[in-house]
Design a protein around this motif. Structure first.
Motif, PDB file in Angstrom:
ATOM      1  N   GLY A 191      10.651   3.538   2.062  1.00  0.00           N
ATOM      2  CA  GLY A 191      11.388   2.301   1.937  1.00  0.00           C
ATOM      3  C   GLY A 191      10.457   1.114   1.866  1.00  0.00           C
ATOM      4  O   GLY A 191       9.245   1.216   1.991  1.00  0.00           O
ATOM      5  N   CYS A 192      11.023  -0.020   1.644  1.00  0.00           N
ATOM      6  CA  CYS A 192      10.284  -1.259   1.499  1.00  0.00           C
ATOM      7  C   CYS A 192       9.831  -1.769   2.870  1.00  0.00           C
ATOM      8  O   CYS A 192      10.569  -1.700   3.837  1.00  0.00           O
ATOM      9  CB  CYS A 192      11.192  -2.287   0.819  1.00  0.00           C
ATOM     10  N   ASP A 193       8.623  -2.242   2.967  1.00  0.00           N
ATOM     11  CA  ASP A 193       8.085  -2.756   4.225  1.00  0.00           C
ATOM     12  C   ASP A 193       8.715  -4.101   4.544  1.00  0.00           C
ATOM     13  O   ASP A 193       8.547  -5.068   3.816  1.00  0.00           O
ATOM     14  CB  ASP A 193       6.567  -2.875   4.115  1.00  0.00           C
ATOM     15  N   ARG A 194       9.455  -4.164   5.629  1.00  0.00           N
ATOM     16  CA  ARG A 194      10.125  -5.397   6.040  1.00  0.00           C
ATOM     17  C   ARG A 194       9.381  -6.099   7.175  1.00  0.00           C
ATOM     18  O   ARG A 194       9.918  -6.984   7.814  1.00  0.00           O
ATOM     19  CB  ARG A 194      11.566  -5.099   6.480  1.00  0.00           C
ATOM     20  N   TYR A 195       8.134  -5.685   7.422  1.00  0.00           N
ATOM     21  CA  TYR A 195       7.348  -6.287   8.495  1.00  0.00           C
ATOM     22  C   TYR A 195       7.247  -7.801   8.337  1.00  0.00           C
ATOM     23  O   TYR A 195       7.343  -8.532   9.312  1.00  0.00           O
ATOM     24  CB  TYR A 195       5.948  -5.654   8.534  1.00  0.00           C
ATOM     25  N   TYR A 196       7.060  -8.276   7.096  1.00  0.00           N
ATOM     26  CA  TYR A 196       6.843  -9.702   6.862  1.00  0.00           C
ATOM     27  C   TYR A 196       7.972 -10.558   7.433  1.00  0.00           C
ATOM     28  O   TYR A 196       7.742 -11.681   7.887  1.00  0.00           O
ATOM     29  CB  TYR A 196       6.637 -10.004   5.370  1.00  0.00           C
ATOM     30  N   ARG A 197       9.210 -10.044   7.422  1.00  0.00           N
ATOM     31  CA  ARG A 197      10.349 -10.796   7.952  1.00  0.00           C
ATOM     32  C   ARG A 197      10.181 -11.042   9.451  1.00  0.00           C
ATOM     33  O   ARG A 197      10.401 -12.143   9.938  1.00  0.00           O
ATOM     34  CB  ARG A 197      11.655 -10.036   7.735  1.00  0.00           C
ATOM     35  N   LEU A 198       9.836  -9.998  10.165  1.00  0.00           N
ATOM     36  CA  LEU A 198       9.660 -10.112  11.609  1.00  0.00           C
ATOM     37  C   LEU A 198       8.377 -10.860  11.953  1.00  0.00           C
ATOM     38  O   LEU A 198       8.346 -11.627  12.914  1.00  0.00           O
ATOM     39  CB  LEU A 198       9.669  -8.728  12.251  1.00  0.00           C
ATOM     40  N   GLU A 199       7.345 -10.642  11.172  1.00  0.00           N
ATOM     41  CA  GLU A 199       6.093 -11.361  11.417  1.00  0.00           C
ATOM     42  C   GLU A 199       6.317 -12.873  11.348  1.00  0.00           C
ATOM     43  O   GLU A 199       5.872 -13.620  12.228  1.00  0.00           O
ATOM     44  CB  GLU A 199       5.028 -10.955  10.399  1.00  0.00           C
ATOM     45  N   SER A 200       7.020 -13.337  10.323  1.00  0.00           N
ATOM     46  CA  SER A 200       7.239 -14.783  10.201  1.00  0.00           C
ATOM     47  C   SER A 200       8.116 -15.290  11.344  1.00  0.00           C
ATOM     48  O   SER A 200       7.887 -16.391  11.860  1.00  0.00           O
ATOM     49  CB  SER A 200       7.835 -15.143   8.838  1.00  0.00           C
ATOM     50  N   ALA A 201       9.096 -14.494  11.779  1.00  0.00           N
ATOM     51  CA  ALA A 201       9.943 -14.903  12.901  1.00  0.00           C
ATOM     52  C   ALA A 201       9.123 -15.033  14.183  1.00  0.00           C
ATOM     53  O   ALA A 201       9.268 -16.017  14.932  1.00  0.00           O
ATOM     54  CB  ALA A 201      11.075 -13.893  13.095  1.00  0.00           C
ATOM     55  N   VAL A 202       8.240 -14.073  14.434  1.00  0.00           N
ATOM     56  CA  VAL A 202       7.401 -14.116  15.644  1.00  0.00           C
ATOM     57  C   VAL A 202       6.427 -15.286  15.579  1.00  0.00           C
ATOM     58  O   VAL A 202       6.250 -16.012  16.568  1.00  0.00           O
ATOM     59  CB  VAL A 202       6.656 -12.776  15.841  1.00  0.00           C
ATOM     60  N   ALA A 223       5.702  -1.408  16.832  1.00  0.00           N
ATOM     61  CA  ALA A 223       4.376  -1.489  17.455  1.00  0.00           C
ATOM     62  C   ALA A 223       3.583  -2.675  16.909  1.00  0.00           C
ATOM     63  O   ALA A 223       2.929  -3.404  17.677  1.00  0.00           O
ATOM     64  CB  ALA A 223       3.607  -0.183  17.228  1.00  0.00           C
ATOM     65  N   ARG A 224       3.646  -2.884  15.603  1.00  0.00           N
ATOM     66  CA  ARG A 224       2.909  -4.014  14.998  1.00  0.00           C
ATOM     67  C   ARG A 224       3.453  -5.350  15.479  1.00  0.00           C
ATOM     68  O   ARG A 224       2.697  -6.269  15.763  1.00  0.00           O
ATOM     69  CB  ARG A 224       3.002  -3.937  13.468  1.00  0.00           C
ATOM     70  N   ILE A 225       4.779  -5.461  15.583  1.00  0.00           N
ATOM     71  CA  ILE A 225       5.401  -6.717  16.022  1.00  0.00           C
ATOM     72  C   ILE A 225       5.057  -7.003  17.481  1.00  0.00           C
ATOM     73  O   ILE A 225       4.728  -8.133  17.841  1.00  0.00           O
ATOM     74  CB  ILE A 225       6.929  -6.670  15.806  1.00  0.00           C
ATOM     75  N   LEU A 226       5.147  -5.989  18.326  1.00  0.00           N
ATOM     76  CA  LEU A 226       4.834  -6.200  19.735  1.00  0.00           C
ATOM     77  C   LEU A 226       3.363  -6.538  19.930  1.00  0.00           C
ATOM     78  O   LEU A 226       3.021  -7.385  20.767  1.00  0.00           O
ATOM     79  CB  LEU A 226       5.250  -4.983  20.560  1.00  0.00           C
ATOM     80  N   ALA A 227       2.488  -5.935  19.136  1.00  0.00           N
ATOM     81  CA  ALA A 227       1.054  -6.273  19.209  1.00  0.00           C
ATOM     82  C   ALA A 227       0.827  -7.717  18.758  1.00  0.00           C
ATOM     83  O   ALA A 227       0.057  -8.455  19.387  1.00  0.00           O
ATOM     84  CB  ALA A 227       0.237  -5.301  18.364  1.00  0.00           C
ATOM     85  N   LEU A 228       1.487  -8.112  17.689  1.00  0.00           N
ATOM     86  CA  LEU A 228       1.367  -9.498  17.226  1.00  0.00           C
ATOM     87  C   LEU A 228       1.860 -10.460  18.298  1.00  0.00           C
ATOM     88  O   LEU A 228       1.205 -11.464  18.601  1.00  0.00           O
ATOM     89  CB  LEU A 228       2.160  -9.696  15.931  1.00  0.00           C
ATOM     90  N   SER A 281       6.967 -15.854   2.916  1.00  0.00           N
ATOM     91  CA  SER A 281       7.539 -16.145   4.230  1.00  0.00           C
ATOM     92  C   SER A 281       7.526 -17.638   4.493  1.00  0.00           C
ATOM     93  O   SER A 281       6.612 -18.338   4.077  1.00  0.00           O
ATOM     94  CB  SER A 281       6.714 -15.463   5.328  1.00  0.00           C
ATOM     95  N   PRO A 282       8.524 -18.111   5.234  1.00  0.00           N
ATOM     96  CA  PRO A 282       8.475 -19.501   5.684  1.00  0.00           C
ATOM     97  C   PRO A 282       7.265 -19.694   6.600  1.00  0.00           C
ATOM     98  O   PRO A 282       6.858 -18.769   7.301  1.00  0.00           O
ATOM     99  CB  PRO A 282       9.775 -19.673   6.477  1.00  0.00           C
ATOM    100  N   SER A 283       6.705 -20.879   6.604  1.00  0.00           N
ATOM    101  CA  SER A 283       5.552 -21.138   7.460  1.00  0.00           C
ATOM    102  C   SER A 283       5.981 -21.187   8.924  1.00  0.00           C
ATOM    103  O   SER A 283       7.126 -21.544   9.232  1.00  0.00           O
ATOM    104  CB  SER A 283       4.894 -22.462   7.080  1.00  0.00           C
ATOM    105  N   PRO A 284       5.080 -20.850   9.846  1.00  0.00           N
ATOM    106  CA  PRO A 284       5.405 -20.967  11.266  1.00  0.00           C
ATOM    107  C   PRO A 284       5.829 -22.394  11.647  1.00  0.00           C
ATOM    108  O   PRO A 284       6.782 -22.562  12.411  1.00  0.00           O
ATOM    109  CB  PRO A 284       4.100 -20.568  11.968  1.00  0.00           C
ATOM    110  N   ASP A 285       5.158 -23.390  11.098  1.00  0.00           N
ATOM    111  CA  ASP A 285       5.540 -24.774  11.393  1.00  0.00           C
ATOM    112  C   ASP A 285       6.926 -25.094  10.844  1.00  0.00           C
ATOM    113  O   ASP A 285       7.715 -25.776  11.507  1.00  0.00           O
ATOM    114  CB  ASP A 285       4.516 -25.765  10.827  1.00  0.00           C
ATOM    115  N   GLY A 286       7.226 -24.612   9.645  1.00  0.00           N
ATOM    116  CA  GLY A 286       8.549 -24.841   9.063  1.00  0.00           C
ATOM    117  C   GLY A 286       9.645 -24.203   9.902  1.00  0.00           C
ATOM    118  O   GLY A 286      10.698 -24.805  10.125  1.00  0.00           O
ATOM    119  N   LEU A 287       9.388 -22.986  10.380  1.00  0.00           N
ATOM    120  CA  LEU A 287      10.370 -22.316  11.233  1.00  0.00           C
ATOM    121  C   LEU A 287      10.517 -23.037  12.571  1.00  0.00           C
ATOM    122  O   LEU A 287      11.632 -23.205  13.073  1.00  0.00           O
ATOM    123  CB  LEU A 287       9.990 -20.854  11.450  1.00  0.00           C
TER     124      LEU A 287
END
Length: 178
Positions: free
Chosen positions: A1-12, A39-44, A129-135
């Motif tokens: 499937g498609c990697d959806r990590y970027y969605r959670l990464e930008s949210a974090v 695991a990647r999200i929790l590490a981030l 992804s939206p920027s962290p500052d934008g979010l």
């Protein structure tokens, strides 16, 4: 499937920036998240010192969905070029303001009165992804104007996405064909 990590990464990353600015916020991730992405999200989150502000709730069924939405103050939709995510409509129906990546069909679903758009740029070749500052800015704006966004989200969902008129129209079409 498609990697959806970027969605959670930008949210974090957005949450980390908002917390750094003093916003009292938590991020709950509800739904299916693979072990690898978890695991990647929790590490981030740990690397950004926001591990205590993140909860991965896991999958939920249709019966639990209203309870999941009711436990939140805002719905975050960071996907790039999502055509018409039903989760955004469901969140608005539960009176949740939506913070969203300004791409795909989500701006048309939410509009400016039911949430806050965050610019992402345009690309058909990569997920942006939206920027962290934008979010973080959007999170602060949603908190400051929560009552108005919440009322508008519920109103917009009822006016534009109520299933009643859709069913009535389909009945008319089928009757005319029979």
């Amino acid at each position: 499937g498609c990697d959806r990590y970027y969605r959670l990464e930008s949210a974090v990353r957005g949450l980390a920036r908002a917390l750094h600015r003093g916003l009292n916020a938590r991020l709950t991730v509800a739904g299916i998240v693979s072990r690898r992405i978890r695991a990647r999200i929790l590490a981030l989150a740990q690397s950004l010192n926001v591990g205590n502000a993140i909860r991965i709730a896991g999958p939920y069924d249709r019966a639990a969905a209203p309870r999941v939405f009711a436990s939140a103050d805002v719905f975050l939709s960071t996907g790039h070029n999502d055509p018409c995510p039903s989760s955004v409509i469901e969140a608005m129906a539960c009176a949740l303001p939506v913070i969203y990546a300004a791409s795909g069909g989500v701006p048309e679903l939410v509009g400016s009165e039911a949430g806050v758009a965050v610019e992402t740029g345009e690309s058909w070749d990569e997920a942006l992804s939206p920027s962290p500052d934008g979010l973080a800015d959007a999170m602060a704006h949603a908190v400051e104007n929560h009552a108005a966004f919440s009322a508008a989200a519920r109103s917009r969902a009822l006016a534009r996405f109520d299933i009643g008129p859709w069913l009535d129209r389909h009945r008319q079409v089928f009757r005319s064909l029979l």
